[in-house]
Design a protein around this motif. Sequence first.
Motif, PDB file in Angstrom:
ATOM      1  N   THR A 244       0.847  -1.196   0.000  1.00  0.00           N
ATOM      2  CA  THR A 244       0.000   0.000   0.000  1.00  0.00           C
ATOM      3  C   THR A 244       0.885   1.249   0.000  1.00  0.00           C
ATOM      4  O   THR A 244       1.797   1.365   0.822  1.00  0.00           O
ATOM      5  CB  THR A 244      -0.901   0.024   1.255  1.00  0.00           C
ATOM      6  N   PRO A 245       0.664   2.167  -0.921  1.00  0.00           N
ATOM      7  CA  PRO A 245       1.513   3.369  -0.984  1.00  0.00           C
ATOM      8  C   PRO A 245       1.609   4.082   0.366  1.00  0.00           C
ATOM      9  O   PRO A 245       0.597   4.375   1.000  1.00  0.00           O
ATOM     10  CB  PRO A 245       0.792   4.243  -2.027  1.00  0.00           C
TER      11      PRO A 245
ATOM     12  N   GLY B 189      -4.631   8.463  13.386  1.00  0.00           N
ATOM     13  CA  GLY B 189      -4.198   8.033  14.705  1.00  0.00           C
ATOM     14  C   GLY B 189      -2.782   8.479  14.980  1.00  0.00           C
ATOM     15  O   GLY B 189      -2.142   9.126  14.137  1.00  0.00           O
ATOM     16  N   THR B 190      -2.296   8.120  16.165  1.00  0.00           N
ATOM     17  CA  THR B 190      -0.912   8.462  16.500  1.00  0.00           C
ATOM     18  C   THR B 190       0.045   7.316  16.207  1.00  0.00           C
ATOM     19  O   THR B 190       1.225   7.548  15.938  1.00  0.00           O
ATOM     20  CB  THR B 190      -0.789   8.826  17.988  1.00  0.00           C
TER      21      THR B 190
ATOM     22  N   LEU C 113      -7.665  -0.003   1.832  1.00  0.00           N
ATOM     23  CA  LEU C 113      -6.736   1.124   1.883  1.00  0.00           C
ATOM     24  C   LEU C 113      -6.223   1.481   0.503  1.00  0.00           C
ATOM     25  O   LEU C 113      -5.948   0.607  -0.330  1.00  0.00           O
ATOM     26  CB  LEU C 113      -5.554   0.791   2.781  1.00  0.00           C
ATOM     27  N   THR C 114      -6.050   2.776   0.286  1.00  0.00           N
ATOM     28  CA  THR C 114      -5.447   3.250  -0.969  1.00  0.00           C
ATOM     29  C   THR C 114      -4.085   3.890  -0.734  1.00  0.00           C
ATOM     30  O   THR C 114      -3.204   3.817  -1.584  1.00  0.00           O
ATOM     31  CB  THR C 114      -6.369   4.266  -1.667  1.00  0.00           C
ATOM     32  N   ARG C 115      -3.908   4.514   0.441  1.00  0.00           N
ATOM     33  CA  ARG C 115      -2.592   5.080   0.751  1.00  0.00           C
ATOM     34  C   ARG C 115      -2.511   5.408   2.239  1.00  0.00           C
ATOM     35  O   ARG C 115      -3.525   5.496   2.923  1.00  0.00           O
ATOM     36  CB  ARG C 115      -2.319   6.329  -0.073  1.00  0.00           C
ATOM     37  N   VAL C 116      -1.277   5.577   2.696  1.00  0.00           N
ATOM     38  CA  VAL C 116      -1.009   5.936   4.087  1.00  0.00           C
ATOM     39  C   VAL C 116      -0.081   7.138   4.088  1.00  0.00           C
ATOM     40  O   VAL C 116       0.864   7.201   3.293  1.00  0.00           O
ATOM     41  CB  VAL C 116      -0.359   4.761   4.857  1.00  0.00           C
ATOM     42  N   GLU C 117      -0.344   8.068   4.998  1.00  0.00           N
ATOM     43  CA  GLU C 117       0.508   9.246   5.137  1.00  0.00           C
ATOM     44  C   GLU C 117       0.955   9.389   6.586  1.00  0.00           C
ATOM     45  O   GLU C 117       0.263   8.942   7.507  1.00  0.00           O
ATOM     46  CB  GLU C 117      -0.244  10.516   4.721  1.00  0.00           C
TER      47      GLU C 117
ATOM     48  N   ARG D 143      -2.179   8.832   8.882  1.00  0.00           N
ATOM     49  CA  ARG D 143      -3.505   8.893   8.275  1.00  0.00           C
ATOM     50  C   ARG D 143      -3.645   7.766   7.251  1.00  0.00           C
ATOM     51  O   ARG D 143      -2.780   7.604   6.391  1.00  0.00           O
ATOM     52  CB  ARG D 143      -3.746  10.245   7.588  1.00  0.00           C
ATOM     53  N   LEU D 144      -4.756   7.046   7.364  1.00  0.00           N
ATOM     54  CA  LEU D 144      -5.054   5.971   6.440  1.00  0.00           C
ATOM     55  C   LEU D 144      -6.207   6.413   5.543  1.00  0.00           C
ATOM     56  O   LEU D 144      -7.272   6.799   6.049  1.00  0.00           O
ATOM     57  CB  LEU D 144      -5.457   4.687   7.186  1.00  0.00           C
ATOM     58  N   TYR D 145      -5.998   6.356   4.244  1.00  0.00           N
ATOM     59  CA  TYR D 145      -7.030   6.723   3.283  1.00  0.00           C
ATOM     60  C   TYR D 145      -7.507   5.451   2.580  1.00  0.00           C
ATOM     61  O   TYR D 145      -6.707   4.582   2.227  1.00  0.00           O
ATOM     62  CB  TYR D 145      -6.489   7.707   2.252  1.00  0.00           C
ATOM     63  N   GLY D 146      -8.810   5.367   2.358  1.00  0.00           N
ATOM     64  CA  GLY D 146      -9.349   4.199   1.693  1.00  0.00           C
ATOM     65  C   GLY D 146     -10.798   4.375   1.333  1.00  0.00           C
ATOM     66  O   GLY D 146     -11.341   5.498   1.358  1.00  0.00           O
TER      67      GLY D 146
END
Length: 464
Positions: A154-155, A265-266, A239-243, A251-254
């Motif tokens: 996952t990116p 989250g932390t 999930l599509t990406r994590v920052e 931050r998890l995006y999906g």
Amino acid sequence: MSNTEEYNVVVLGSGEAGKYLAWTLASEGKRVAVVERRYVGGSCPNIACLPSKNVIHSAKVASYLRRAAEFGLPAADGPVDMAAVRDRKRKMVDGLVEMHVQKYRASGAELVMGSGTFIAPRTIEVVFGGGGKRTLRGETVVVCTGSRAQIDDTPGLKEARPLTHVEALELDRVPEHLVVLGGGYIGLELAQAMRRLGSRVTVVERNGALIHREDPDVTAAVGELFRDEGIEISTGTMLTRVEGASGETVRLYGTRGGADVMIEGTHLLAAAGRTPNTDGIGLERAGIGIDHRGHVKVNERLQTTAPNVWAVGECAGSPYFTHIAYDDFRVVHDNLAGGSRVTTGRQVPFCLFTDPELARVGLSERAAKERGTAYRLAKIPMGSVLRTRTLSETRGFMKALIQADGDRILGFTAFGVEAGEVMAVVQVAMAAGLPYTALRDTVFTHPTIAEGLVVLFSALPGRT
């Protein structure tokens, strides 16, 4: 290879099956060497089964303190000293490692601490961290390299430096908000533990339910438990990406149900699968084949594609449980002695060490239906087991699958207090081929959880 040292047996990796083979064969007079890169005794006593259960128990004590008023005791709801929780775990691990070292000494097996790589058939070069190397060749070689947490592609996920169970068990502070990626065994156990230790917790699972391979009543009960404890659940989330970075802000995006989602989250815990430790150890130079998932190819006797080379435990694709790895030791030991023991057809019990526990052996209802196996179902709430009422632990249920036209026990599931211990009773009956009536008619001590088996099997409907 003039400096090659010859052994009867060389074991690469000191996990459950490998160490027991080494100790046993050395005690029988064989010259045995075990090559271990880091963890004496493997992952179970160092970074997995036992350390996690140690921390889980600390979390259970914390939950009891918060429930103190329920038991007529003064309420206690202060912050958890996570460093002390970690130190208790470390003390246990130190004792376990020393116990393993003593077993090596007593058995006569040689423990060689270094990184081992195959350089030729049945020949392993060991490189030491402080410099230097040795070359060991065995008449018999056993590969026991285990597995590790899988970090997918996952990116941004790898760049976020997520915790695995290894780092999570070394935390000295309670995460403010732990996001757990994966709704399987490891993820659920640590999610509940961290919640009870004081963290806000969100579990993110790509499938439609937690532990989605289990029966719907099981997944529903576990989900209800987590929600009751204040754990946020996001199932069906792709999930599509994590920052960001774990330990700071992540931050998890999906997507979920066709809509975009973002979870912040932390800390991030990656618990969405495991991968075998078979890369980079020169298996191809030894003629040892691997399958499409990276497991060492073995037959039902755990022989590899290379003569006189065996593979055991998780690296060989055996079910990922320490107790199965121990049985792999018995399989290989018997076969080395001229026997014909195989891995096919053996029982594979499991226990999820949440509180309460989930334990199962044999067929689930889902599996029985997929196979077209007819069955009769007995099911009772844990509140029907009177011992649970004395403990204020009535959550859950027991159920058993019985032959539709016979009395053989096909499977047993328990979600409740001491579920793993009760399962063992049923498992022994199944292994012995006893009919369910043997448990129904046994005089169990009152009040115990095992006594509930009388209630359970008395509730079985008659044959149709």
